[in-house]
Design an enzyme around this catalytic site. Sequence first.
Site, mmCIF file in Angstrom:
data_model
loop_
_atom_site.group_PDB
_atom_site.id
_atom_site.type_symbol
_atom_site.label_atom_id
_atom_site.label_comp_id
_atom_site.label_asym_id
_atom_site.label_seq_id
_atom_site.Cartn_x
_atom_site.Cartn_y
_atom_site.Cartn_z
ATOM 1 C CB CYS A 279 -1.104 -0.167 1.131
ATOM 2 S SG CYS A 279 -2.270 1.210 0.959
ATOM 3 C CG HIS B 176 -3.664 -3.833 2.696
ATOM 4 N ND1 HIS B 176 -2.651 -3.277 3.790
ATOM 5 C CD2 HIS B 176 -4.289 -2.540 2.311
ATOM 6 C CE1 HIS B 176 -2.772 -2.043 3.787
ATOM 7 N NE2 HIS B 176 -3.633 -1.613 3.046
ATOM 8 C CD GLU C 118 -1.541 -6.524 4.933
ATOM 9 O OE1 GLU C 118 -1.943 -5.398 5.555
ATOM 10 O OE2 GLU C 118 -1.181 -6.903 3.722
#
Length: 612
Positions: free
Chosen positions: A410, A576, A578
Site C-alpha cells: 500500500c 493488502h 496480508e
Amino acid sequence: MKYVLVTGGVVSGLGKGVTASSVGVVLKACGLRVTSIKIDPYLNTDAGTMSPFEHGEVFVLDDGGEVDLDLGNYERFLDVRLTKNNNITTGKIYQSVLEKERKGDYLGKTVQVVPHITDAIKNWIESVAVIPVDGKEGPADVCVIELGGTVGDIESMPFIEALRQLSFSVGKVVYMMLPFVLLSKANGNSENIFFDLRPDNFCLIHVSLIPVLGVVGEQKTKPTQHSVRELRALGLTPHLLACRSAQPLLENTKEKLSQFCHVPNQNAHHSILKQLNLLSIAAPPNLQAWTKRAETYDNLKNSNMLIWQVRIAMVGKYVGLADSYLSVVKALLHACIACSLKPSIDWIAASDLEDESAKLTPKDHAAAWETLRNAECVLVPGGFGDRGVGGMILAAKYARENNIPYLGICLGMQISVIEFARSVLGLKRANSNEFDSETPNPVVIFMPEGDYFYIPVDQSGGSYGHKVIIPPFGAAFCPATCRQLVDLRYRNAEYVDERHRHRYEVNPEAIGVLEEAGLKFVGKDETGKRMEILELYSLSVVCHVTKLDLKFFCFLRYPQILELPSHPFYVGVQFHPEFKSRPGRPSALFLGLILAATKQLEAYLNTHQNGC
C-alpha cells in the site's frame, strides 16, 4: 443455530479473541460448520477511523468492511470470509434504531434501551449468524460470539442484557423436568406437562485472570470468583472458564474454581459439545494439520540455530504497538513456517532513519540504521500521513541499491515509486499529493472518486479496486519472477481478488516514464489504469527519455542511460495481501520475500514452475 458466547472479566487483553478463534477451530475440527461475530461496545460505527496506536490494526474484509482485528483472527483460524455485519458496534446498533425511529417504524412509541436496543442486538445476531461464510450453502452449525471489553463495563450493559435474553429465547423446551398444570380451554380438563429450560443451544465461556502473587507464588482465584459472581448478577451463568495465568493452573486451583464457580473440570471441547447437545453428531477432532504446524513453530522457536532464522526489517509508522501490523506479522509467520524458518522481526520507526533524527536523537538514528543494514529483507507496510515518510524512502532506496529483498504494501508501494522517481529519474521534488499538494511531480495522486473529507466504506475499503488483473505470463512488461509467484498462489488465474484500503494511487500519467526506466507494473485493476503490482525489472535496461507528454516531466528532454543491476526481489503492491494469508497457505508475496531473503527463491521457482 447453536451459540457459543465468550466474555471476559477482571482485566482486558486476556485473549478473548484467541479463545473464541480456538474454540471455533476445535468445533470445525469436529466436522461442524462455524461462523463468528465480534461485538465491540464502543460508539464508533466501525474501526476505520480509530488510531492504530490505540486499537491496533484495522482489518479489511471482502465486502470493504473496516473492522476490529479480532475478525482477522477468526478468518485466519477458521479459513472463512466474514462480512462487515459480523462486527457489531454500539454505534451501528444505535444508528439502526435511530434511523427506524426517524422513519416512524416504532409508531410513536417511546424508544428505550430495553426493549428496542436489546431487540436490535438480538435481531442483528440472529440474522448475521445464518449467513454462510465458508463457501457452502445454508447456515453454519455454531456461531461463536465474542463480547469485547470486560464484564461490568457500563457500555457493554445493553449487550449483556440482550445476550441474556438470547440465551433464554434459543433454549430448547424438551425432555421432562419441571411439572406445570395446563388448563385446556377446549374441554376444561387439566393435564400435567414437563419442561426442561436447559439452554442446550447456548454455551457461555468466561475468560478470566488467575494472578500469581510474587511474594508467596500462590495462584489466586478470588478475582475470577468475583467476576463470575458479577456475571451471574447480570443474568448469565458461565458453563466453562478459560483462565489466563503466568503458570499452568495447579490441580487444586482447578478444583477450587470448579467448586466456587460451578463449572466442570474436564475436557474443554467435550464440555462444549455436551452443553450444545452436539455429542451425537460431532466427530472426534481432527487437528493433525494444526498440531504439525504448532510443533514446527515450537521447534523453531526453541532453536538457537541462526541458520533457521531470517531477519526482517519492518520499517513503519506505528511500530510502538505490534498489533498495528498484526496481519503483516501473521503473514510473515505463515511464510516462514512454510519455509521451516523462524521470523526475527526488527521493528524500525521510520522517523529514526531520517536525517533530522541524527541531530535530535543520534543514538536512535544510529541504532535504526544498524538494524536496517543487518536485515536480510525489508518490508514497508501501509499507513497514512506524512510522518516518517522520509525514513521509508531511505529504506526503499537502501534496499534497491544494495539488492536487499523488498516488499512494499500500500503506502510501501507508493514509497518505492516516489524513491525511484527521485533517485533514478532525477525528479528531486517527486512526491505524493498526500504529503505535498504543491509538488510539481505528483507521481502519486488522490483517487478521483474520493472526497477529501469523507470516503464511503465501499471506496476506502476492500470493495474498491477489488479485482486485480494480472497480464498473461510472458507479456513484455511482466517480469517472470512476480508472475510465477502470483501463479503459485492463484493457480494461473486471469485476475485475483485482493483487499484494498487507500485513498491515493500511482499517477497513471507517470507510468510510461517509470516503466521505461525499469520499474514495471505487472498487475492492474479492471480498467487497466490503476497500478496494483510493481516490480523492479530484473535485467539491465537502457532508458532514452527524449519526448514526454507529461507536463510535470517536460524538463526531462535529454537522453538518460540507466543501468539497473539484477535485483533478487523488489515488489510493491497497492492492495493488502496480508489480509488473505492463512496458516498452511501463505501469501505468495510474503513467501517470495522470505525465499529471496534466504536466497532460495530461484530454486523454489524452478521446482514449482508448473504451479504445483
